[in-house]
Write an enzyme that holds these catalytic residues in place. Structure first.
Site, PDB file in Angstrom:
ATOM      1  N   ASP A   1      65.191 -43.544  56.012  1.00 14.99           N
ATOM      2  CA  ASP A   1      63.904 -42.944  56.540  1.00 14.99           C
ATOM      3  C   ASP A   1      63.957 -42.755  58.079  1.00 14.99           C
ATOM      4  O   ASP A   1      63.845 -43.901  58.787  1.00 14.99           O
ATOM      5  CB  ASP A   1      62.705 -43.824  56.190  1.00 14.99           C
ATOM      6  CG  ASP A   1      61.311 -43.029  56.673  1.00 14.99           C
ATOM      7  OD1 ASP A   1      61.365 -42.459  57.461  1.00 14.99           O
ATOM      8  OD2 ASP A   1      60.447 -43.266  55.914  1.00 14.99           O
TER       9      ASP A   1
ATOM     10  N   TYR B   1      57.859 -48.759  55.238  1.00 18.78           N
ATOM     11  CA  TYR B   1      56.556 -48.147  55.248  1.00 18.78           C
ATOM     12  C   TYR B   1      55.932 -48.450  53.963  1.00 18.78           C
ATOM     13  O   TYR B   1      56.668 -48.277  52.897  1.00 18.78           O
ATOM     14  CB  TYR B   1      56.739 -46.569  55.013  1.00 18.78           C
ATOM     15  CG  TYR B   1      55.360 -45.797  55.005  1.00 18.78           C
ATOM     16  CD1 TYR B   1      54.306 -45.939  55.763  1.00 18.78           C
ATOM     17  CD2 TYR B   1      55.332 -44.794  53.835  1.00 18.78           C
ATOM     18  CE1 TYR B   1      53.082 -45.178  55.373  1.00 18.78           C
ATOM     19  CE2 TYR B   1      54.210 -44.080  53.472  1.00 18.78           C
ATOM     20  CZ  TYR B   1      53.166 -44.230  54.520  1.00 18.78           C
ATOM     21  OH  TYR B   1      51.841 -43.335  54.472  1.00 18.78           O
TER      22      TYR B   1
ATOM     23  N   ARG C   1      58.705 -22.717  42.263  1.00 16.22           N
ATOM     24  CA  ARG C   1      58.314 -24.066  42.328  1.00 16.22           C
ATOM     25  C   ARG C   1      59.874 -24.752  43.128  1.00 16.22           C
ATOM     26  O   ARG C   1      60.077 -25.490  43.838  1.00 16.22           O
ATOM     27  CB  ARG C   1      58.455 -24.847  41.329  1.00 16.22           C
ATOM     28  CG  ARG C   1      58.136 -26.259  41.247  1.00 16.22           C
ATOM     29  CD  ARG C   1      57.613 -26.909  39.956  1.00 16.22           C
ATOM     30  NE  ARG C   1      57.602 -26.393  38.694  1.00 16.22           N
ATOM     31  CZ  ARG C   1      58.431 -26.185  38.037  1.00 16.22           C
ATOM     32  NH1 ARG C   1      59.484 -26.852  38.122  1.00 16.22           N
ATOM     33  NH2 ARG C   1      58.277 -25.688  36.710  1.00 16.22           N
TER      34      ARG C   1
ATOM     35  N   LYS D   1      55.111 -35.963  60.329  1.00 16.79           N
ATOM     36  CA  LYS D   1      54.894 -36.197  61.824  1.00 16.79           C
ATOM     37  C   LYS D   1      55.558 -35.295  62.676  1.00 16.79           C
ATOM     38  O   LYS D   1      54.841 -34.254  62.898  1.00 16.79           O
ATOM     39  CB  LYS D   1      55.791 -37.599  61.729  1.00 16.79           C
ATOM     40  CG  LYS D   1      55.393 -38.540  60.525  1.00 16.79           C
ATOM     41  CD  LYS D   1      53.944 -38.825  60.410  1.00 16.79           C
ATOM     42  CE  LYS D   1      53.816 -39.810  59.312  1.00 16.79           C
ATOM     43  NZ  LYS D   1      53.112 -39.615  58.304  1.00 16.79           N
TER      44      LYS D   1
HETATM   45  C1  LIG Z   1      57.827 -44.050  58.443  1.00 20.08           C
HETATM   46  C2  LIG Z   1      57.244 -43.378  57.331  1.00 20.08           C
HETATM   47  N1  LIG Z   1      57.659 -42.709  56.268  1.00 20.08           N
HETATM   48  C3  LIG Z   1      57.000 -41.995  55.400  1.00 20.08           C
HETATM   49  C4  LIG Z   1      55.710 -41.866  55.665  1.00 20.08           C
HETATM   50  C5  LIG Z   1      54.866 -40.959  54.490  1.00 20.08           C
HETATM   51  O1  LIG Z   1      54.707 -39.795  54.966  1.00 20.08           O
HETATM   52  P1  LIG Z   1      53.801 -38.533  54.557  1.00 20.08           P
HETATM   53  O2  LIG Z   1      52.382 -39.200  55.024  1.00 20.08           O
HETATM   54  O3  LIG Z   1      53.980 -37.294  54.739  1.00 20.08           O
HETATM   55  O4  LIG Z   1      53.639 -38.963  52.890  1.00 20.08           O
HETATM   56  C6  LIG Z   1      55.096 -42.126  56.886  1.00 20.08           C
HETATM   57  C7  LIG Z   1      53.828 -42.014  56.805  1.00 20.08           C
HETATM   58  O5  LIG Z   1      52.922 -42.694  57.624  1.00 20.08           O
HETATM   59  C8  LIG Z   1      55.721 -42.908  57.598  1.00 20.08           C
HETATM   60  O6  LIG Z   1      55.408 -43.617  58.783  1.00 20.08           O
END
Ligand SMILES: Cc1ncc(COP(=O)(O)O)c(C=O)c1O
Length: 387
Positions: free
Chosen positions: A176, A103, A50, A201
């Site tokens: 982020d 987000y 883990r 992404k």
């Molecule tokens: C800017 C941003 N942060 C976080 C996330 C979340 O990522 P995940 O889909 O890997 O959970 C996304 C998903 O679209 C995003 O666009």
């Protein structure tokens, strides 16, 4: 080492006498130690599946090198990277300042989930000046959460100013950094304590698995992140860590093409009659463009356009005409995407007042001429529907 070299040279199995090019996938729950002393020694680094094994450690090393941090830990999704990082620093009675352009699921984690545990969130204007942020700080503020550029509407934030405001008030700045792929922006060098990516992404880059990365600026911050992930029982599969590390080998090459295609499309779309506005951080018209110019070395493939108002049936015809642009969530894969998004629904500190539909595009790696033909086809279909 420069980034292009780090992306090739880090996280490789160099310390083995003869080895494959890539760090192998090590699937494990139990780790076996030959002796009691090895067990004690191992407990410091690799102990149990883990907590990750050598495949995870290799990816973490590569992301740490790219982001320029002290240590990286992995989470099973980008969203959990955001939530675990926030959880590392807040307790009941604490307060979070979160960008209004975050987000939406990250936003809901704060104002729906954490709210149940007595943690309060105030949303701030992503374009707020340092003095405006400072005025929102409370003694109980433990985290400022930024996302730059913002989801859907791409406001580029002043990270150094946010870092100062956070540190003046004894809080951590979490950023982020997904849009830049960790390649075009280095939030830790700009003063952030934690830089997060949805590796789903650009790091993975092929739209085939989910993963998150959390990079800390220093040992004390890293320790909080480690225990947050440990205590919520977070786990990442070694196969997914392998895919992310493999994706990173081509990150800069892919990002160069995403950048070129997105900029070309953004400029082309800006000249179309059907388009009211283009929101792309590298274009002067983007809110916070000066911050992008100062703090970023390039731009990735994701941007939005605001269409002139059309009835929904015509908009549907637009989307249904695409042969190359996929209609789908997420982004950062090799393929182009288009989605109708609704910034007016996810804002409370600011108001989204544009009337036309917002379409978020991800420019993939296809030939730019074919992408333009696809868009032309969609605009023609919409024009026919409007007749
Ligand atoms: C800017 C941003 N942060 C976080 C996330 C979340 O990522 P995940 O889909 O890997 O959970 C996304 C998903 O679209 C995003 O666009």
């Amino acid at each position: 080492m420069k980034d292009n070299t780090k992306l090739v040279a880090t996280g490789r199995p160099h310390n083995r006498p003869a080895h494959p090019v890539n760090m192998p996938v090590e699937r494990a729950s139990t780790i076996l130690f030959p002796t009691y002393d090895d067990y004690l020694e191992g407990a410091k680094n690799i102990t149990y599946g883990r907590l990750g094994v050598s495949t995870h450690r290799a990816l973490e090393a590569a992301v740490t090198a790219l982001e320029g941090g002290f240590e990286t830990r992995l989470a099973p999704s980008g969203l959990q990277a955001c939530t675990a990082a926030i959880l590392a620093f807040v307790s009941a009675g604490d307060h979070i300042l979160m960008t209004d352009s975050a987000y939406d699921p990250t936003r809901k984690f704060c104002d729906r989930f954490l709210e149940r545990f007595g943690v309060e969130t105030t949303f701030y204007d992503p374009l707020a000046k340092k003095s405006e942020i400072a005025a929102l700080m409370r003694p109980a503020t433990k985290v400022i959460f930024a996302e730059s550029p913002g989801s859907l509407t791409f406001e580029v934030q002043d990270i150094p100013a946010l870092a100062e405001a956070a540190h003046d008030g004894g809080a951590k700045l979490i950023v982020d950094n997904t849009w830049s792929g960790g390649y075009f922006c280095k939030p830790i060098a700009l003063g952030a304590d934690v830089s997060i990516q949805s590796a789903t992404k650009y790091l993975i880059g092929h739209a085939d698995c989910l993963l998150g990365t959390i990079t800390s600026s220093d040992e004390q911050t890293a320790s909080k992140i480690f225990y947050s992930l440990l205590q919520i029982g977070s786990n990442v599969s070694a196969d997914d860590a392998f895919l992310a590390l493999r994706g990173m080998r081509t990150l800069s090459t892919r990002l160069d093409r995403h950048q070129r295609n997105a900029l070309d499309l953004a400029k082309w779309l800006g000249k179309r009659n059907e388009v009211d506005a283009v929101i792309h951080p590298a274009l002067k018209s983007c809110p916070g463009h000066a911050n992008w110019k100062r703090d970023f070395t390039g731009s990735s493939g994701l941007f939005s356009v605001v269409l002139k108002p059309v009835p929904l049936p015509a908009l549907k015809t637009f989307f249904n005409a695409f042969k190359l642009f996929g209609i789908g969530f997420s982004w950062g894969g090799y393929e182009s995407l288009a989605v109708h998004v609704h910034p007016e629904k996810d804002r409370s500190a600011t108001r989204w007042t544009k009337e036309g539909s917002v379409v978020r595009f991800h420019a993939g790696l296809e030939d730019i001429d074919d992408l333009k033909i696809d868009l032309e086809r969609a605009f023609n279909a919409m024009a026919t529907a409007l007749k």
